[in-house]
Every structure is written in structure tokens, then in C-alpha cells.
Design a protein around this motif. Structure first.
Motif, PDB file in Angstrom:
ATOM      1  N   LEU A  56     -70.952 -49.608 -28.284  1.00  9.26           N
ATOM      2  CA  LEU A  56     -71.829 -49.404 -29.408  1.00  9.26           C
ATOM      3  C   LEU A  56     -72.025 -50.409 -30.408  1.00  9.26           C
ATOM      4  CD1 LEU A  56     -70.116 -45.506 -30.336  1.00  9.26           C
ATOM      5  CD2 LEU A  56     -72.511 -46.377 -29.365  1.00  9.26           C
ATOM      6  N   TYR A  57     -70.902 -51.328 -30.778  1.00 10.06           N
ATOM      7  CA  TYR A  57     -71.032 -52.036 -31.753  1.00 10.06           C
ATOM      8  C   TYR A  57     -71.135 -53.618 -31.488  1.00 10.06           C
ATOM      9  CZ  TYR A  57     -70.557 -47.986 -34.316  1.00 10.06           C
ATOM     10  OH  TYR A  57     -70.728 -46.690 -34.964  1.00 10.06           O
ATOM     11  N   GLY A  58     -70.684 -54.007 -30.235  1.00 10.78           N
ATOM     12  CA  GLY A  58     -70.388 -55.357 -29.649  1.00 10.78           C
ATOM     13  C   GLY A  58     -71.678 -56.312 -29.856  1.00 10.78           C
ATOM     14  N   ASN A  59     -72.799 -55.886 -29.534  1.00 10.81           N
ATOM     15  CA  ASN A  59     -73.861 -56.894 -29.867  1.00 10.81           C
ATOM     16  C   ASN A  59     -74.160 -57.118 -31.492  1.00 10.81           C
ATOM     17  OD1 ASN A  59     -74.593 -57.302 -27.305  1.00 10.81           O
ATOM     18  ND2 ASN A  59     -76.236 -55.960 -27.206  1.00 10.81           N
ATOM     19  N   TYR A  60     -73.949 -56.118 -32.233  1.00  2.91           N
ATOM     20  CA  TYR A  60     -74.062 -56.162 -33.641  1.00  2.91           C
ATOM     21  C   TYR A  60     -72.899 -57.067 -34.211  1.00  2.91           C
ATOM     22  CZ  TYR A  60     -74.796 -55.518 -38.496  1.00  2.91           C
ATOM     23  OH  TYR A  60     -74.907 -55.743 -39.770  1.00  2.91           O
ATOM     24  N   LEU A  61     -71.791 -56.911 -33.926  1.00  3.27           N
ATOM     25  CA  LEU A  61     -70.836 -57.725 -34.461  1.00  3.27           C
ATOM     26  C   LEU A  61     -70.793 -59.060 -34.189  1.00  3.27           C
ATOM     27  CD1 LEU A  61     -67.857 -55.112 -34.076  1.00  3.27           C
ATOM     28  CD2 LEU A  61     -69.151 -55.545 -36.110  1.00  3.27           C
ATOM     29  N   ASN A  62     -71.338 -59.327 -32.758  1.00  6.71           N
ATOM     30  CA  ASN A  62     -71.487 -60.803 -32.395  1.00  6.71           C
ATOM     31  C   ASN A  62     -72.218 -61.172 -33.323  1.00  6.71           C
ATOM     32  OD1 ASN A  62     -69.586 -60.543 -30.334  1.00  6.71           O
ATOM     33  ND2 ASN A  62     -71.264 -60.246 -28.741  1.00  6.71           N
ATOM     34  N   LYS A  63     -73.563 -60.767 -33.612  1.00  7.89           N
ATOM     35  CA  LYS A  63     -74.683 -61.258 -34.312  1.00  7.89           C
ATOM     36  C   LYS A  63     -73.985 -61.627 -35.933  1.00  7.89           C
ATOM     37  CE  LYS A  63     -78.791 -60.048 -36.825  1.00  7.89           C
ATOM     38  NZ  LYS A  63     -79.450 -58.919 -37.358  1.00  7.89           N
ATOM     39  N   LEU A  64     -73.167 -60.557 -36.218  1.00  6.00           N
ATOM     40  CA  LEU A  64     -72.667 -60.828 -37.525  1.00  6.00           C
ATOM     41  C   LEU A  64     -71.726 -61.954 -37.718  1.00  6.00           C
ATOM     42  CD1 LEU A  64     -72.487 -59.263 -40.508  1.00  6.00           C
ATOM     43  CD2 LEU A  64     -70.663 -57.943 -39.681  1.00  6.00           C
ATOM     44  N   ASP A  65     -70.988 -62.035 -36.650  1.00  3.56           N
ATOM     45  CA  ASP A  65     -70.070 -63.325 -36.608  1.00  3.56           C
ATOM     46  C   ASP A  65     -70.674 -64.594 -36.712  1.00  3.56           C
ATOM     47  OD1 ASP A  65     -67.853 -61.664 -36.528  1.00  3.56           O
ATOM     48  OD2 ASP A  65     -67.434 -61.488 -34.514  1.00  3.56           O
ATOM     49  N   ALA A  66     -71.799 -64.635 -35.726  1.00  2.00           N
ATOM     50  CA  ALA A  66     -72.570 -65.878 -35.652  1.00  2.00           C
ATOM     51  C   ALA A  66     -73.264 -66.184 -37.142  1.00  2.00           C
ATOM     52  CB  ALA A  66     -73.809 -65.742 -34.744  1.00  2.00           C
ATOM     53  N   ILE A  67     -73.506 -65.084 -37.949  1.00  2.00           N
ATOM     54  CA  ILE A  67     -74.172 -65.381 -39.366  1.00  2.00           C
ATOM     55  C   ILE A  67     -72.818 -65.980 -40.197  1.00  2.00           C
ATOM     56  CG2 ILE A  67     -75.277 -64.380 -41.314  1.00  2.00           C
ATOM     57  CD1 ILE A  67     -76.615 -62.477 -39.420  1.00  2.00           C
ATOM     58  N   ILE A  68     -71.910 -65.467 -39.927  1.00  2.01           N
ATOM     59  CA  ILE A  68     -70.745 -65.758 -40.876  1.00  2.01           C
ATOM     60  C   ILE A  68     -70.371 -67.066 -40.563  1.00  2.01           C
ATOM     61  CG2 ILE A  68     -68.174 -65.405 -41.449  1.00  2.01           C
ATOM     62  CD1 ILE A  68     -68.953 -62.409 -41.079  1.00  2.01           C
ATOM     63  N   ASP A  69     -70.422 -67.590 -39.206  1.00  2.69           N
ATOM     64  CA  ASP A  69     -69.872 -68.888 -38.941  1.00  2.69           C
ATOM     65  C   ASP A  69     -70.847 -69.831 -39.186  1.00  2.69           C
ATOM     66  OD1 ASP A  69     -67.901 -67.950 -37.265  1.00  2.69           O
ATOM     67  OD2 ASP A  69     -68.870 -68.215 -35.446  1.00  2.69           O
ATOM     68  N   ASP A  70     -72.231 -69.593 -39.540  1.00  6.37           N
ATOM     69  CA  ASP A  70     -73.252 -70.367 -39.783  1.00  6.37           C
ATOM     70  C   ASP A  70     -73.005 -70.550 -41.268  1.00  6.37           C
ATOM     71  OD1 ASP A  70     -75.375 -71.709 -40.034  1.00  6.37           O
ATOM     72  OD2 ASP A  70     -76.886 -70.178 -39.665  1.00  6.37           O
ATOM     73  N   LEU A  71     -72.567 -69.525 -42.060  1.00  8.15           N
ATOM     74  CA  LEU A  71     -72.395 -69.832 -43.266  1.00  8.15           C
ATOM     75  C   LEU A  71     -71.043 -70.539 -43.781  1.00  8.15           C
ATOM     76  CD1 LEU A  71     -73.187 -66.201 -44.813  1.00  8.15           C
ATOM     77  CD2 LEU A  71     -74.186 -68.429 -45.703  1.00  8.15           C
ATOM     78  N   GLU A  72     -70.140 -70.333 -42.750  1.00  8.08           N
ATOM     79  CA  GLU A  72     -68.899 -71.272 -43.034  1.00  8.08           C
ATOM     80  C   GLU A  72     -68.910 -72.547 -42.923  1.00  8.08           C
ATOM     81  OE1 GLU A  72     -66.051 -68.798 -40.808  1.00  8.08           O
ATOM     82  OE2 GLU A  72     -65.872 -67.602 -42.783  1.00  8.08           O
ATOM     83  N   ASP A  73     -70.214 -72.875 -41.880  1.00 10.16           N
ATOM     84  CA  ASP A  73     -70.191 -74.268 -41.439  1.00 10.16           C
ATOM     85  C   ASP A  73     -70.868 -74.874 -42.557  1.00 10.16           C
ATOM     86  OD1 ASP A  73     -70.855 -76.268 -39.570  1.00 10.16           O
ATOM     87  OD2 ASP A  73     -73.145 -75.671 -39.415  1.00 10.16           O
ATOM     88  N   LEU A  74     -72.082 -73.985 -43.359  1.00  9.88           N
ATOM     89  CA  LEU A  74     -72.745 -74.537 -44.663  1.00  9.88           C
ATOM     90  C   LEU A  74     -71.761 -74.906 -45.630  1.00  9.88           C
ATOM     91  CD1 LEU A  74     -75.565 -74.678 -45.652  1.00  9.88           C
ATOM     92  CD2 LEU A  74     -75.334 -72.534 -46.745  1.00  9.88           C
ATOM     93  N   ASN A  75     -70.643 -74.067 -45.814  1.00  9.35           N
ATOM     94  CA  ASN A  75     -69.670 -74.432 -46.791  1.00  9.35           C
ATOM     95  C   ASN A  75     -68.668 -75.401 -46.425  1.00  9.35           C
ATOM     96  OD1 ASN A  75     -70.273 -72.570 -48.747  1.00  9.35           O
ATOM     97  ND2 ASN A  75     -69.157 -70.906 -47.549  1.00  9.35           N
ATOM     98  N   ASN A  76     -68.509 -76.048 -45.412  1.00 12.64           N
ATOM     99  CA  ASN A  76     -67.985 -77.130 -44.820  1.00 12.64           C
ATOM    100  C   ASN A  76     -68.601 -78.452 -44.802  1.00 12.64           C
ATOM    101  OD1 ASN A  76     -65.634 -75.485 -44.593  1.00 12.64           O
ATOM    102  ND2 ASN A  76     -65.958 -75.018 -42.531  1.00 12.64           N
TER     103      ASN A  76
END
Lengths: 202, 162
Positions: free
Chosen positions: A182-202
Motif C-alpha cells: 500500500l505505502y511502499g512506493n510512496y514512502l520510498n519517494k518520501l525518503d528520497a526527498i528527505i535524503d535530498d534535503l539532508e544532502d542540501l544541509n550537509n
């Protein structure tokens, strides 16, 4: 001269027909399409379905005269209803208006919390709660008396533990699989965005 | 939502909502969905607005968060896909009259979701400091990222996207 992207943007929208607002109607009654809202609604509906289930359980086992089981089962189901309701309240605290990083991480954190709580519930409490219910159902029956007389306490304990373990593994596995579907794809997308933001912060 | 709220508080900022939603959608149908959801969330969140920022900034934030987290309809029946694709093509072709703008949007859509957010806020002339607050990072990080995004967009535009 080559146009900058700022020029393209500004000129593209100057006196533009591009900014014609789409027609919107009946917005007040619109269902939100945000996943969080969907999760909340599904969760609420799931939780509300416990109440008729408790009623059916009560009526069903009252017919068989299993009154202790009825009290135990209805108490468990009602407790589960209130427990889930509290869990649902925590979702209300995620503000869509926080900054994007905070919003997405708190969103993810809530999802993780709910998943962890549900896993614990299904893995430990559910099998533990089932055992007394099984005992309450069988305690006056011939099957139970035969079992008590013929099987040693140790063996009985092992069988009960085995059943509990089986319930635990089965319910956790079903929960994990359905969540992934039900939520796998969506959570993957969410994690990718969070990773991107963390990358920006580093 | 009252009609008054829509007219007085959302409509004056409809431009930015439209621009952001366009950058995250590929079809008119999705665009309208995103736009409606953004309006709905702006209305729902109005009580949480504490006037620490401008109302327009609030509208940006809500719209961006909505676009980033909108659950899309994934499953469509075969014939619907076909019809939708035809519609999408037709509408995409006439999405904007300005060809450069069309190309710029196409290039923006190639960016990651966060980069899209940053460049849209930049193009709307938000200072880096404000973008940083909205995104949840520092103004320096934003400045570095904007430069990188611009280079990326230039490459895409020079190669007429791909």
C-alpha cells in the motif's frame, strides 16, 4: 543576447493567460488527496469498524453462553479502539505548514511510530491476548479436559507458546507485506526527498 | 470553504499556486487536482497562520508541501490511460503560449523535487534567506544550490531538454 531563466520566467508570465485559475467547486466537501489525510481517514474507518465487531463478538459468544469470554473480548476490543484513537490523535499534530524539512521528517517519524507501535501490538500483545481467549472458549469443553489429563504441563506450555509465536510471526508478516504494497512506493519517494534535503544541509 | 475566503485570501495568490502546481504536474487533470488540494490545505491551515510571516509566504509553504506530498492516483484502467494520455499531449502542447516558458518548465520538471521547489521560489524573487526558512536549511546552502540548479537548467535548455 541569451535570455536568463529569470527573464524567461518574468516575460513568460507578463500579461499572461497562463495564470487563469482552474474552476473549483464545492471545495468545502472535497476529500483531501494528501496521503496523510488518506492514512488518517483509513485509520479512522478501520478503528471505527472495531465497534460493530465488538458488538458481533458479544452477541455471537453470548449465544454460546461464553459470558466471561464476551466480557474479556469486548474489553479488549474497546481498549484497542481507544488505543488506536490516541494514536490517530498524534497524526493531527503534523502541520502541513512547517518548513518542508520539518514537515517531511515529522511526517515520516509519525509513520514510523505508528508502524512500530502496530508491529509491537501485533507481535506481542495480540498473541498474548489470544491465549486467554482460547482458554476461555475451551475451558469447559471435553477437548480441554482431555488435553489437561493427557498432556503434561510442559508440553501444554510448549504448544501454547508455539501457537503464540505462530500468531506473532503470521500477523507481523501480513502487516509488513500489506504496508509495503500500500505505502511502499510512496514512502520510498518520501525518503528520497528527505535524503535530498539532508544532502542540501550537509 | 467560504467563497469570500477564496476570493479575498486565495485568489490574490492564485498565480503562485498555479506556477508551483504546473511544475509538479504533467497533465491538466493532475494540475487541477493539485490546485484544488493546495487551496483546500491553505483554507484548512488558515487558523494555524500566526502572522510571523507574510500570508503569501504561508501560501507558498502550504502549496509546496502539498505538491511534494500529494498522493497520486496510480491505478487507471487501460482505456482511461489512453484517453488521459491523448488529453495530456494535447494540453501539454498548449500549456503555455510562450515557447521559452514551455521549455523552461520542461527543464524544471527534470529537476529533483527539492530543486524544483528552490528554483520556483527563487524565480518568484524570494530572498535566499526566506527560501532557507521555507525549506529548512541555511541561506548559504540555498545560494550554492541555486547556482548549481541554474547550470543544470542551462545545460537542459541549450540541449533543448532531453
Amino acid at each position: 543576447m541569451e535570455k536568463s531563466i529569470e527573464d524567461i520566467w518574468t516575460k513568460g508570465f507578463t500579461g499572461s493567460k497562463e495564470l487563469v485559475t482552474p474552476k473549483i467547486s464545492n471545495l468545502y466537501n472535497q476529500k483531501s488527496k494528501l496521503l496523510l489525510e488518506k492514512i488518517k481517514k483509513t485509520y479512522r474507518a478501520d478503528n471505527n469498524s472495531i465497534l460493530p465487531l465488538a458488538l458481533l463478538f458479544g452477541i455471537g459468544f453470548s449465544i454460546y453462553g461464553k459470558y466471561l469470554l464476551v466480557i474479556y473480548g469486548v474489553f479488549l476490543l474497546i481498549s484497542l479502539y481507544f488505543f488506536n484513537r490516541n494514536l490517530l490523535k498524534s497524526l493531527e499534530n503534523v502541520q502541513v505548514t512547517n518548513n518542508t524539512y520539518e514537515y517531511l521528517t515529522s511526517y515520516r517519524k509519525k509513520v514510523n511510530e505508528i508502524m512500530a507501535t502496530t508491529t509491537r501490538l501485533l507481535g506481542f500483545l495480540f498473541p498474548l491476548a489470544i491465549i486467554p481467549a482460547v482458554w476461555l472458549f475451551f475451558r469447559d469443553t471435553d477437548v480441554y479436559m482431555t488435553l489437561i489429563n493427557k498432556v503434561t504441563t510442559l508440553k501444554l506450555g510448549l504448544v501454547i507458546s508455539g501457537i503464540a509465536l505462530l500468531f506473532s510471526i503470521l500477523s507481523i508478516s501480513v502487516y509488513k507485506i500489506t504496508t509495503k504494497i500500500l505505502y511502499g512506493n510512496y514512502l520510498n519517494k518520501l525518503d528520497a526527498i528527505i535524503d535530498d534535503l539532508e544532502d542540501l544541509n550537509n | 470553504m467560504s467563497n469570500d475566503f477564496y476570493i479575498t485570501s486565495i485568489l490574490p495568490h492564485a498565480g503562485i499556486i498555479i506556477k508551483i502546481c504546473r511544475a509538479y504536474t504533467d497533465s491538466q487533470e493532475d494540475f487541477e487536482d493539485f490546485y484544488q488540494e493546495a487551496c483546500l490545505q491553505v483554507w484548512k491551515s488558515k487558523d494555524a497562520f500566526q502572522e510571523k510571516s507574510k500570508w503569501s509566504t504561508w501560501v507558498y509553504r502550504v502549496t509546496l508541501n502539498v505538491c511534494l506530498t500529494l498522493a497520486k492516483k496510480n491505478k487507471r484502467r487501460g482505456y482511461n490511460v489512453e484517453i488521459t494520455n491523448q488529453r495530456e499531449n494535447a494540453e501539454n502542447n498548449s500549456a503555455f503560449e510562450d515557447e521559452d516558458l514551455n521549455l523552461l518548465y520542461a527543464a524544471i520538471k527534470k529537476l529533483s523535487e527539492i530543486d524544483r521547489t528552490i528554483i520556483l521560489l527563487h524565480l518568484e524573487e524570494n530572498p535566499n534567506k526566506e527560501i532557507a526558512v521555507i525549506i529548512g536549511t541555511s541561506a548559504n546552502n540555498i545560494a550554492v544550490r541555486i547556482n548549481r540548479i541554474k547550470k543544470q537548467l542551462k545545460i537542459l535548455l541549450d540541449g533543448k531538454i532531453n
